[in-house]
Design a protein around this motif. Structure first.
Motif, PDB file in Angstrom:
ATOM      1  N   SER A   1      -3.172   6.381  38.931  1.00 30.11           N
ATOM      2  CA  SER A   1      -4.488   5.761  39.250  1.00 30.11           C
ATOM      3  C   SER A   1      -4.982   6.370  41.053  1.00 30.11           C
ATOM      4  N   VAL A   2      -6.061   6.586  41.095  1.00 33.26           N
ATOM      5  CA  VAL A   2      -6.517   7.005  42.975  1.00 33.26           C
ATOM      6  C   VAL A   2      -7.447   6.146  42.582  1.00 33.26           C
ATOM      7  N   LEU A   3      -8.167   5.691  43.916  1.00 37.15           N
ATOM      8  CA  LEU A   3      -9.634   4.770  44.191  1.00 37.15           C
ATOM      9  C   LEU A   3     -10.042   5.618  44.238  1.00 37.15           C
ATOM     10  N   ASP A   4     -10.208   7.050  44.555  1.00 39.08           N
ATOM     11  CA  ASP A   4     -11.509   8.448  44.792  1.00 39.08           C
ATOM     12  C   ASP A   4     -10.774   9.529  44.743  1.00 39.08           C
ATOM     13  N   TYR A   5     -11.952  10.332  45.316  1.00 37.76           N
ATOM     14  CA  TYR A   5     -10.984  11.669  45.407  1.00 37.76           C
ATOM     15  C   TYR A   5     -11.040  11.798  47.430  1.00 37.76           C
ATOM     16  N   ALA A   6     -11.185  10.857  47.673  1.00 35.00           N
ATOM     17  CA  ALA A   6     -11.258  11.288  49.431  1.00 35.00           C
ATOM     18  C   ALA A   6      -9.654  11.785  49.341  1.00 35.00           C
ATOM     19  N   ASP A   7      -8.122  11.089  48.544  1.00 34.70           N
ATOM     20  CA  ASP A   7      -7.230  11.637  49.436  1.00 34.70           C
ATOM     21  C   ASP A   7      -6.205  13.068  48.257  1.00 34.70           C
ATOM     22  N   LEU A   8      -7.917  13.369  47.715  1.00 34.60           N
ATOM     23  CA  LEU A   8      -7.163  14.674  46.784  1.00 34.60           C
ATOM     24  C   LEU A   8      -7.262  15.636  46.973  1.00 34.60           C
ATOM     25  N   ARG A   9      -6.627  17.150  46.552  1.00 33.87           N
ATOM     26  CA  ARG A   9      -6.998  18.496  46.394  1.00 33.87           C
ATOM     27  C   ARG A   9      -6.865  19.052  45.250  1.00 33.87           C
ATOM     28  N   ALA A  10      -7.010  20.028  45.115  1.00 34.25           N
ATOM     29  CA  ALA A  10      -7.328  20.209  44.521  1.00 34.25           C
ATOM     30  C   ALA A  10      -6.538  22.064  44.509  1.00 34.25           C
ATOM     31  N   VAL A  11      -5.698  22.659  43.570  1.00 35.88           N
ATOM     32  CA  VAL A  11      -4.929  23.510  44.121  1.00 35.88           C
ATOM     33  C   VAL A  11      -4.983  24.757  43.336  1.00 35.88           C
ATOM     34  N   THR A  12      -5.402  26.223  43.110  1.00 32.44           N
ATOM     35  CA  THR A  12      -5.462  26.861  42.295  1.00 32.44           C
ATOM     36  C   THR A  12      -4.510  27.802  42.708  1.00 32.44           C
ATOM     37  N   THR A  13      -3.247  27.497  41.528  1.00 34.77           N
ATOM     38  CA  THR A  13      -2.377  28.582  41.764  1.00 34.77           C
ATOM     39  C   THR A  13      -2.327  30.260  41.719  1.00 34.77           C
ATOM     40  N   ALA A  14      -1.533  31.190  41.826  1.00 35.90           N
ATOM     41  CA  ALA A  14      -1.322  32.333  42.002  1.00 35.90           C
ATOM     42  C   ALA A  14      -1.690  33.024  40.123  1.00 35.90           C
ATOM     43  N   ASP A  15      -1.573  31.958  39.311  1.00 35.74           N
ATOM     44  CA  ASP A  15      -1.272  32.952  37.860  1.00 35.74           C
ATOM     45  C   ASP A  15      -3.274  31.974  37.393  1.00 35.74           C
ATOM     46  N   GLY A  16      -3.763  31.406  37.856  1.00 41.98           N
ATOM     47  CA  GLY A  16      -5.345  30.741  37.930  1.00 41.98           C
ATOM     48  C   GLY A  16      -4.978  29.337  37.330  1.00 41.98           C
ATOM     49  N   LEU A  17      -3.831  28.902  37.497  1.00 39.12           N
ATOM     50  CA  LEU A  17      -4.074  26.981  36.778  1.00 39.12           C
ATOM     51  C   LEU A  17      -4.616  26.397  37.976  1.00 39.12           C
ATOM     52  N   LEU A  18      -5.066  25.623  37.619  1.00 41.07           N
ATOM     53  CA  LEU A  18      -5.310  23.863  38.438  1.00 41.07           C
ATOM     54  C   LEU A  18      -3.840  23.067  38.485  1.00 41.07           C
ATOM     55  N   ARG A  19      -3.786  22.768  39.998  1.00 43.83           N
ATOM     56  CA  ARG A  19      -3.440  21.538  40.084  1.00 43.83           C
ATOM     57  C   ARG A  19      -3.488  20.314  40.896  1.00 43.83           C
ATOM     58  N   VAL A  20      -3.695  18.752  40.774  1.00 47.93           N
ATOM     59  CA  VAL A  20      -4.499  18.034  41.507  1.00 47.93           C
ATOM     60  C   VAL A  20      -2.991  17.089  42.889  1.00 47.93           C
TER      61      VAL A  20
END
Length: 223
Positions: free
Chosen positions: A200-219
């Motif tokens: 769970s997260v309260l909102d997105y203020a403390d989140l970031r999305a990372v695009t990896t070198a092979d083009g995948l997404l990580r939170v």
């Protein structure tokens, strides 16, 4: 005190977002419209309003089994009223920046709202329309059935198991689980904790999305 489950420790092909309560808050507008409707039908408004979230309008009305009430006609009436009343609709904190950081075509909105209402609320919140928007009329079975999220994955051209879902209701979380997808629950609009073991997260203020070198997404949580 129970520890907060960790965010999914893997990479994904796409992110799927519910709308109401997940990337924007429309509670005030929705409860104004639904409250007036419920009062007009002699319902206990305070008891009824918590039941309207996360499901399609027609299904919510049909479940009441009100005599002489046509769920299709009443749902159309409520939808028109909700499209006209967008006062107080706002993006959830950090949602705009989080979404803007995602590659185009790698995220979708999967909502139980009709398309016209979804587009009105997304615009009112100042958020972008995604390339893929799955709305109520796009599936025969809404949440908690897996159909909406499965359709979102198919339209993005990715496997269901490679999608991460952001949700705020138990119906939505069950839909994602039935589709074989990992989830994160956004809790900023919750009056009470959900009984769930997903991160769970309260909102997105403390989140970031990372695009990896092979083009995948990580939170990730921000340090």
């Amino acid at each position: 005190m129970t520890a907060t489950p960790a965010l999914p420790q893997r990479d994904f092909s796409a992110f799927l977002f519910d709308m109401d309560g997940t990337i924007l808050t429309s509670i005030k507008a929705a409860e104004r419209v639904w409250g007036d409707w419920a009062a007009g039908h002699g319902l206990d408004v305070a008891a009824f309003l918590p039941t309207i979230h996360g499901k399609r309008t027609e299904e919510t009305i049909r479940a009441l089994e009100l005599p002489g009430v046509d769920p299709v006609a009443e749902a159309a009436f409520i939808t028109r009223a909700e499209i006209e009343d967008v006062a107080g609709i706002e993006a959830i904190e950090g949602a705009a920046d989080f979404i803007a950081s995602l590659p185009a075509g790698r995220w979708a909105i999967v909502t139980s709202a009709p398309r016209a209402l979804a587009e009105a609320r997304i615009a009112a919140a100042g958020l972008p329309l995604p390339a893929v928007l799955v709305a109520a009329e796009d599936v025969e079975r809404g949440k908690p059935a897996p159909d909406p999220f499965l359709l979102g994955a198919r339209k993005l051209g990715v496997k269901p198991e490679d999608c991460l879902v952001f949700e705020d209701t138990l119906a939505g979380l069950r839909s994602a689980a039935a589709a074989g997808m990992d989830s994160i629950v956004v809790t900023v609009t919750h009056a009470h904790p959900l009984e769930t073991d997903v991160a769970s997260v309260l909102d997105y203020a403390d989140l970031r999305a990372v695009t990896t070198a092979d083009g995948l997404l990580r939170v990730q949580r921000r340090p």
